[in-house]
Design an enzyme around this catalytic site. Structure first.
Site, mmCIF file in Angstrom:
data_model
loop_
_atom_site.group_PDB
_atom_site.id
_atom_site.type_symbol
_atom_site.label_atom_id
_atom_site.label_comp_id
_atom_site.label_asym_id
_atom_site.label_seq_id
_atom_site.Cartn_x
_atom_site.Cartn_y
_atom_site.Cartn_z
ATOM 1 N N LYS A 171 -7.309 -8.883 -3.811
ATOM 2 C CA LYS A 171 -8.725 -8.951 -3.449
ATOM 3 C C LYS A 171 -9.515 -9.620 -4.583
ATOM 4 C CE LYS A 171 -8.210 -4.897 -0.432
ATOM 5 N NZ LYS A 171 -8.674 -3.526 -0.099
ATOM 6 N N TYR B 243 -9.642 -6.866 9.587
ATOM 7 C CA TYR B 243 -10.034 -5.452 9.591
ATOM 8 C C TYR B 243 -10.561 -5.038 10.970
ATOM 9 C CZ TYR B 243 -9.663 -5.247 4.425
ATOM 10 O OH TYR B 243 -9.214 -5.249 3.125
ATOM 11 N N PHE C 175 -18.816 1.682 6.335
ATOM 12 C CA PHE C 175 -18.578 0.954 5.081
ATOM 13 C C PHE C 175 -18.180 -0.500 5.290
ATOM 14 C CE2 PHE C 175 -14.436 3.111 5.905
ATOM 15 C CZ PHE C 175 -13.580 2.013 5.885
ATOM 16 N N ARG D 88 3.503 -0.799 0.266
ATOM 17 C CA ARG D 88 2.426 0.202 0.259
ATOM 18 C C ARG D 88 2.595 1.197 -0.890
ATOM 19 N NH1 ARG D 88 -2.100 -0.073 3.679
ATOM 20 N NH2 ARG D 88 -2.007 2.161 4.061
ATOM 21 N N THR E 266 -4.915 4.494 -0.911
ATOM 22 C CA THR E 266 -6.130 3.698 -0.698
ATOM 23 C C THR E 266 -7.202 4.041 -1.732
ATOM 24 O OG1 THR E 266 -5.634 3.649 1.660
ATOM 25 C CG2 THR E 266 -7.885 3.095 1.023
ATOM 26 N N ARG F 6 -2.796 0.253 -7.914
ATOM 27 C CA ARG F 6 -4.128 0.870 -7.936
ATOM 28 C C ARG F 6 -4.209 1.994 -8.955
ATOM 29 N NH1 ARG F 6 -4.233 1.003 -1.380
ATOM 30 N NH2 ARG F 6 -5.136 -1.061 -0.981
ATOM 31 N N ASN G 224 -10.535 -1.812 -4.863
ATOM 32 C CA ASN G 224 -9.156 -1.323 -5.048
ATOM 33 C C ASN G 224 -8.102 -2.429 -5.120
ATOM 34 O OD1 ASN G 224 -9.086 -1.909 -2.338
ATOM 35 N ND2 ASN G 224 -8.340 0.092 -1.675
ATOM 36 N N HIS H 73 -4.404 -5.465 -1.049
ATOM 37 C CA HIS H 73 -4.140 -5.041 0.322
ATOM 38 C C HIS H 73 -2.650 -5.175 0.604
ATOM 39 C CE1 HIS H 73 -4.023 -4.963 4.699
ATOM 40 N NE2 HIS H 73 -3.255 -6.033 4.610
ATOM 41 N N GLU I 297 -1.018 -10.104 10.431
ATOM 42 C CA GLU I 297 -1.801 -10.550 9.276
ATOM 43 C C GLU I 297 -1.258 -11.862 8.705
ATOM 44 O OE1 GLU I 297 -1.600 -7.042 6.821
ATOM 45 O OE2 GLU I 297 -2.924 -5.913 8.177
HETATM 46 P P1 RTP Z 1 -5.866 -2.104 2.677
HETATM 47 O O1 RTP Z 1 -5.980 -2.377 4.160
HETATM 48 O O2 RTP Z 1 -6.877 -2.817 1.853
HETATM 49 O O3 RTP Z 1 -4.469 -2.202 2.146
HETATM 50 O O4 RTP Z 1 -6.265 -0.597 2.484
HETATM 51 P P2 RTP Z 1 -5.711 0.673 3.219
HETATM 52 O O5 RTP Z 1 -4.915 0.330 4.430
HETATM 53 O O6 RTP Z 1 -5.087 1.488 2.157
HETATM 54 O O7 RTP Z 1 -7.073 1.356 3.673
HETATM 55 P P3 RTP Z 1 -7.951 1.200 4.995
HETATM 56 O O8 RTP Z 1 -8.335 2.566 5.428
HETATM 57 O O9 RTP Z 1 -7.325 0.287 5.982
HETATM 58 O O10 RTP Z 1 -9.243 0.517 4.398
HETATM 59 C C1 RTP Z 1 -9.233 -0.836 4.105
HETATM 60 C C2 RTP Z 1 -10.051 -1.079 2.868
HETATM 61 O O11 RTP Z 1 -11.398 -0.756 3.105
HETATM 62 C C3 RTP Z 1 -11.987 -0.309 1.893
HETATM 63 N N1 RTP Z 1 -12.544 1.009 2.109
HETATM 64 N N2 RTP Z 1 -13.718 1.359 1.642
HETATM 65 N N3 RTP Z 1 -15.187 4.635 2.108
HETATM 66 C C4 RTP Z 1 -15.112 3.398 1.689
HETATM 67 O O12 RTP Z 1 -16.002 2.871 1.042
HETATM 68 C C5 RTP Z 1 -13.920 2.628 2.013
HETATM 69 N N4 RTP Z 1 -12.885 3.052 2.715
HETATM 70 C C6 RTP Z 1 -11.998 2.026 2.771
HETATM 71 C C7 RTP Z 1 -10.925 -0.283 0.836
HETATM 72 O O13 RTP Z 1 -10.996 -1.512 0.099
HETATM 73 C C8 RTP Z 1 -9.646 -0.247 1.655
HETATM 74 O O14 RTP Z 1 -8.571 -0.766 0.930
#
Ligand code: RTP
Length: 155
Positions: A16, A56, A64, A92, A98, A109, A119, A122, A133
């Site tokens: 990112k 996304y 958010f 992962r 996350t 992370r 963070n 991805h 993706e």
């Molecule tokens: P990623 O897709 O980035 O690998 O992350 P992830 O699956 O671990 O998490 P996901 O729930 O899919 O969320 C994607 C990204 O959104 C941002 N996020 N911000 N509460 C918040 O402010 C919040 N929650 C999620 C994070 O950058 C997360 O990696």
């Protein structure tokens, strides 16, 4: 051979904008190389709103999301495809949870960040999403299948 079978799974890993600007790109690439995964595609890219809404798609309704979109638009990202045995699940694990405060030390992370909204990286969460993706972020011909003979020593 079993080597070819084991190596078939691909994952989409993206550094990112904060990871790029903080100079963590090389460290992240090194971790995947050292683990034994094979680099099948790599480029920098300026994301667009449209691309992020597709990437996304399950998060666009979240409160958010606008913040996440602006963060992801704030500078170039580094897009990568890594291949090898259980690349999706292991990728992962290498990224960590996350929320970086819950990411184990030793994960990307866990080692480099504090905020969920900053963070660093991805990683695809399923083989199906990895395929989706990779198709979103890369053009035909940018993802290479090639034989890495050093795999003989890993698998
Ligand atoms: P990623 O897709 O980035 O690998 O992350 P992830 O699956 O671990 O998490 P996901 O729930 O899919 O969320 C994607 C990204 O959104 C941002 N996020 N911000 N509460 C918040 O402010 C919040 N929650 C999620 C994070 O950058 C997360 O990696």
């Amino acid at each position: 051979s079993s080597m070819t079978m084991n190596a078939a799974e691909k994952t989409y890993i993206m550094i990112k904008p904060d990871g790029v600007q903080r100079g963590i790109v090389g460290n992240i690439i090194s971790r995947f190389e050292q683990k034994g995964y094979k680099l099948c595609a790599l480029k920098t890219k300026q994301a667009s709103k449209e691309l992020l809404e597709q990437h996304y798609k399950d998060l666009v309704e979240k409160p958010f999301f606008p913040k996440l979109r602006d963060y992801m638009l704030s500078g170039p990202v580094v897009c990568m495809v890594w291949e090898g045995k259980e690349a999706v699940a292991t990728g992962r694990k290498m990224l960590g949870a996350t929320n970086p405060l819950e990411s184990a030390p030793g994960t990307i992370r866990g080692d480099f960040c504090i905020e969920v909204g900053r963070n660093i990286c991805h990683g695809s969460d399923s083989v199906e999403n990895a395929e989706r993706e990779i198709g979103l972020w890369f053009e035909d011909g940018e993802v290479l299948d090639w034989t890495d003979h050093s795999f003989d020593w890993v698998y």
